[in-house]
Design a protein around this motif. Structure first.
Motif, PDB file in Angstrom:
ATOM      1  N   CYS A  71      -4.601   9.103   1.959  1.00 32.51           N
ATOM      2  CA  CYS A  71      -3.406   9.222   1.108  1.00 32.51           C
ATOM      3  C   CYS A  71      -3.604   8.454  -0.192  1.00 32.51           C
ATOM      4  O   CYS A  71      -4.481   7.585  -0.313  1.00 32.51           O
ATOM      5  N   ASP A  72      -2.758   8.774  -1.157  1.00 31.55           N
ATOM      6  CA  ASP A  72      -2.866   8.141  -2.470  1.00 31.55           C
ATOM      7  C   ASP A  72      -2.430   6.681  -2.448  1.00 31.55           C
ATOM      8  O   ASP A  72      -2.835   5.901  -3.308  1.00 31.55           O
ATOM      9  N   THR A  73      -1.633   6.286  -1.468  1.00 29.57           N
ATOM     10  CA  THR A  73      -1.142   4.906  -1.424  1.00 29.57           C
ATOM     11  C   THR A  73      -2.286   3.905  -1.353  1.00 29.57           C
ATOM     12  O   THR A  73      -2.268   2.874  -2.042  1.00 29.57           O
ATOM     13  N   GLU A  74      -3.297   4.202  -0.536  1.00 25.22           N
ATOM     14  CA  GLU A  74      -4.368   3.234  -0.343  1.00 25.22           C
ATOM     15  C   GLU A  74      -5.184   3.025  -1.611  1.00 25.22           C
ATOM     16  O   GLU A  74      -5.795   1.963  -1.801  1.00 25.22           O
ATOM     17  N   VAL A  75      -5.175   4.017  -2.514  1.00 27.23           N
ATOM     18  CA  VAL A  75      -5.875   3.856  -3.785  1.00 27.23           C
ATOM     19  C   VAL A  75      -5.322   2.660  -4.555  1.00 27.23           C
ATOM     20  O   VAL A  75      -6.062   1.948  -5.238  1.00 27.23           O
ATOM     21  N   ILE A  76      -4.023   2.416  -4.425  1.00 30.71           N
ATOM     22  CA  ILE A  76      -3.397   1.373  -5.237  1.00 30.71           C
ATOM     23  C   ILE A  76      -3.927  -0.009  -4.874  1.00 30.71           C
ATOM     24  O   ILE A  76      -4.255  -0.812  -5.763  1.00 30.71           O
ATOM     25  N   VAL A  77      -4.023  -0.313  -3.573  1.00 25.69           N
ATOM     26  CA  VAL A  77      -4.473  -1.671  -3.202  1.00 25.69           C
ATOM     27  C   VAL A  77      -5.919  -1.904  -3.641  1.00 25.69           C
ATOM     28  O   VAL A  77      -6.261  -2.985  -4.124  1.00 25.69           O
ATOM     29  N   HIS A  78      -6.765  -0.888  -3.494  1.00 30.73           N
ATOM     30  CA  HIS A  78      -8.163  -1.064  -3.896  1.00 30.73           C
ATOM     31  C   HIS A  78      -8.318  -1.051  -5.417  1.00 30.73           C
ATOM     32  O   HIS A  78      -9.174  -1.767  -5.958  1.00 30.73           O
ATOM     33  N   ALA A  79      -7.498  -0.257  -6.101  1.00 25.72           N
ATOM     34  CA  ALA A  79      -7.529  -0.263  -7.563  1.00 25.72           C
ATOM     35  C   ALA A  79      -7.084  -1.617  -8.103  1.00 25.72           C
ATOM     36  O   ALA A  79      -7.632  -2.120  -9.099  1.00 25.72           O
ATOM     37  N   TRP A  80      -6.095  -2.219  -7.464  1.00 23.29           N
ATOM     38  CA  TRP A  80      -5.672  -3.562  -7.866  1.00 23.29           C
ATOM     39  C   TRP A  80      -6.805  -4.559  -7.671  1.00 23.29           C
ATOM     40  O   TRP A  80      -7.070  -5.400  -8.543  1.00 23.29           O
ATOM     41  N   GLU A  81      -7.482  -4.494  -6.513  1.00 21.23           N
ATOM     42  CA  GLU A  81      -8.616  -5.391  -6.276  1.00 21.23           C
ATOM     43  C   GLU A  81      -9.701  -5.207  -7.330  1.00 21.23           C
ATOM     44  O   GLU A  81     -10.319  -6.166  -7.781  1.00 21.23           O
ATOM     45  N   GLN A  82      -9.945  -3.960  -7.713  1.00 12.99           N
ATOM     46  CA  GLN A  82     -11.054  -3.638  -8.605  1.00 12.99           C
ATOM     47  C   GLN A  82     -10.733  -3.917 -10.067  1.00 12.99           C
ATOM     48  O   GLN A  82     -11.561  -4.457 -10.801  1.00 12.99           O
ATOM     49  N   TRP A  83      -9.534  -3.552 -10.501  1.00 11.57           N
ATOM     50  CA  TRP A  83      -9.220  -3.581 -11.933  1.00 11.57           C
ATOM     51  C   TRP A  83      -8.034  -4.469 -12.297  1.00 11.57           C
ATOM     52  O   TRP A  83      -7.695  -4.595 -13.472  1.00 11.57           O
ATOM     53  N   GLY A  84      -7.369  -5.071 -11.311  1.00 13.47           N
ATOM     54  CA  GLY A  84      -6.242  -5.929 -11.608  1.00 13.47           C
ATOM     55  C   GLY A  84      -5.114  -5.182 -12.300  1.00 13.47           C
ATOM     56  O   GLY A  84      -4.822  -4.028 -11.986  1.00 13.47           O
ATOM     57  N   GLU A  85      -4.469  -5.832 -13.268  1.00 13.16           N
ATOM     58  CA  GLU A  85      -3.324  -5.227 -13.944  1.00 13.16           C
ATOM     59  C   GLU A  85      -3.679  -3.899 -14.615  1.00 13.16           C
ATOM     60  O   GLU A  85      -2.809  -3.038 -14.786  1.00 13.16           O
TER      61      GLU A  85
END
Length: 631
Positions: A99-113
């Motif tokens: 799902c698209d939700t999990e992209v958010i937590v990993h995107a935050w880890e990778q790119w921050g704000e």
């Protein structure tokens, strides 16, 4: 589509009451009836209501990263999540869902704000990062999804998709913001970032808010995107039409991903018809379409909707709305929480109700008028701007100001004889003139509406300042582009998208808006204004682009609003109710209004001397809000 809620301790790690968080979350059950979830740890509480669209068996929220140090609660759809998933996997992240939700937590880890700059879609979410002791709130670029937040006296921050969830917290201060009242009676809604309460704000579209535990004060939101209005060159009319079609088709295509029934609204207007035409070309199965009709042919477009449905062989559903469909008045207040005065919320609620019987996801044509200059008021504004340019302001203001004072107000007369408003607009600068055109109660009416005590409380504040603030930050000074920009910052999120979000979510229906795809918006903003409004033809290049797909009478007939006959209601079946609400004890007890003037408005409208229906509707909606506040 979902609802999110949360509590955060700005100063420490105090424990939260689980029952309170559950109660706040439950107020938004309609946004996500499929599942509910809560995460609690010292100083942090996140909650979620889920409407399952993608990865039905997975994707439960709040959702964590691999070591459970990052957690998200999220409302929306990120349409480019497959590409981002691949990129993040290559960077070493492990995914447990599809799902698209999990992209958010990993995107935050990778790119921050900066993660939000990678997302293509509609969203409002909160990420808690335990290692960084940081809470990150974000809202999509155009404001399709809502997000409210407020700081409590005890140092807690609360946030949610809807204001009603915050109002479930017993410690939320409910002092009304006087500036919000002035804004409401000018615009018919409370524009971002204000809410009706002093203690609550809306996170503005295209903004994020990063809060680190222990900060002495709540920081200001950060803007990460704006409508650029940067030139895309000077394509020929044919090239611009072709590229617009290709970009719209692609925006529609990425919004067809769903594991539940999906369809489209079909009003019979250009925008929704164009979306259906693109959907039909992308789908092997008949598109599910729905529309509502009105007995009064002045409002009814169902014949045009049926024409498009036949052309594209859609599976079409239409229902006629009762011409006196005002039983929803009390329901509207529960949906919108704040005072909200767009009467087209009534038919919007009905079309969402109809759609939800057949589908769980519906595409809409919202955003076309703002993007492509479809409103008649743009044409009028440009004409006024040309006249303003003929005289220096030192001569123009006293001349037209005097004419405006002398010329009688003539609501009953044909438009060509109703010159008072035009004279008033010409006496003002461009922003003031446009404000006068979009206000539901013009300056002179609001000046008489409020009590002397409340006018003193306003301390000279005028709702035109909302537009002035945005105009100062506008990336364009072209007369047409500027007012489009102002609408995209105010009317689009505050009225149009709010109306659709609350009406659709009331029925647990997800609505996707391809014409507001941010890449499409960016490109359209950079087209020459003459391609959007040519002579008297709004949406010029869009209509040219759609000529191979839509019949001429759909493309070039006179635009109709999605309106209801409020003026007649107030002289007929709603007369007594209107009088009771506008002139009743609740309104008098607020101390905000000159009750003698309210009586004048009612009498003039009932006699037919003036049409005060927008003002009276706004007053009724405000009364309904105040009654709920007291209950």
């Amino acid at each position: 589509m979902c609802g999110i809620t949360g509590i955060f301790d700005l100063n420490g790690r105090r424990e939260f009451n689980r029952g309170l968080l559950e109660a706040m979350n439950q107020t938004q059950f309609h946004r996500g009836p499929d599942e509910g979830g809560i995460h609690l740890e010292p100083g942090v509480g996140l909650a979620h209501r889920r409407l399952s669209i993608i990865d039905l068996s997975g994707g439960r929220q709040p959702l964590f990263n691999e070591d459970e140090t990052v957690v998200v609660t999220y409302n929306g759809e990120i349409y480019n999540f497959p590409e981002l998933t691949g990129e993040l996997k290559q960077a070493g992240h492990t995914f447990r869902t599809h799902c698209d939700t999990e992209v958010i937590v990993h995107a935050w880890e990778q790119w921050g704000e900066a993660c939000v700059e990678r997302f293509r879609g509609m969203f409002a979410f909160a990420v808690w990062d335990r290692n960084r002791e940081t809470l990150f709130l974000a809202r999509d670029r155009l404001g399709i999804k809502p997000l409210y937040y407020g700081q409590l006296p005890d140092g807690h921050l609360i946030f949610a998709s809807e204001l009603k969830a915050l109002m479930a917290h017993p410690d939320l201060p409910r002092s009304i913001d006087p500036y919000a009242v002035e804004d409401y009676f000018a615009y018919g809604y409370v524009p971002e970032p204000r809410s009706i309460f002093k203690a609550v704000h809306k996170l503005s579209p295209g903004h994020t808010l990063t809060i680190k535990r222990g900060q002495a004060a709540l920081p200001s939101p950060r803007q990460y995107w704006d409508v650029p209005f940067a030139s895309v060159g000077n394509p020929s009319e044919a090239d611009a039409a072709q590229e617009l079609t290709e970009r719209l088709r692609e925006a529609v295509r990425i919004r067809l991903e769903a594991e539940v029934p999906l369809g489209s609204f079909l009003s019979g207007g250009v925008d929704s018809s164009a979306v259906v035409a693109m959907m039909a070309g992308l789908s092997d199965d008949p598109v599910q379409t729905c529309s509502i009709g009105f007995e009064d042919k002045a409002f009814d477009e169902s014949d045009y909707a049926a024409q498009i449905a036949r052309r594209y062989h859609t599976d079409h559903y239409m229902e006629q709305v009762d011409p006196d469909d005002f039983d929803l008045l009390d329901r509207l207040g529960q949906l919108y929480d704040e005072p909200y005065a767009d009467s087209s919320a009534l038919p919007t609620y009905r079309v969402c109700e109809l759609a939800r019987r057949k589908v769980v996801v519906a595409l809409s044509g919202d955003g076309g008028d703002e993007n492509l200059a479809g409103y008649r008021r743009y044409r009028h504004h440009l004409a006024e701007e040309r006249l303003r340019g003929m005289l220096p302001s030192g001569l123009r203001r006293p001349l037209f100001g005097a004419l405006a004072r002398l010329y009688p107000k003539a609501d009953w007369a044909p438009r060509m004889f109703r010159a008072k408003a035009t004279f008033q607009a010409l006496a003002r600068d461009a922003v003031q003139g446009y404000f006068q055109g979009v206000s539901i109660l013009r300056d002179e009416l609001r000046g008489q509406l409020f009590s002397p005590d409340f006018r003193r409380e306003l301390q000279g504040y005028d709702a035109v300042e909302v537009l002035r603030r945005h105009a100062q930050n506008a990336p364009t000074d072209h007369p047409l582009s500027l007012v489009q920009y102002l609408d995209m910052k105010t009317y689009l999120p505050g009225d149009i998208l709010t109306k659709v979000d609350r009406a659709s979510m009331a029925h647990s229906l997800e609505v996707r808006v391809p014409i507001l795809d941010h890449k499409l918006v960016e490109w359209i903003s950079g087209l020459s204004p003459q391609l959007k409004l040519q002579g008297t033809e709004g949406k010029y290049i869009f209509k040219k682009a759609m000529e191979p797909y839509l019949p001429e009478d759909v493309l070039y007939r006179k635009k109709r609003g999605f309106a209801v006959p409020v003026a007649q209601w107030f002289r007929g079946p709603l007369r007594e109710r209107m009088r009771e609400q506008v002139l009743g004890e609740t309104m008098a007890d607020t101390g905000l209004f000159d009750m003698d003037y309210l009586a004048t408005l009612v009498a003039q409208h009932e006699s037919g001397a003036r049409d005060h229906s927008p003002a009276l509707w706004a007053l009724m909606m405000f009364d309904g809000f105040m009654q709920r506040m007291q209950s």
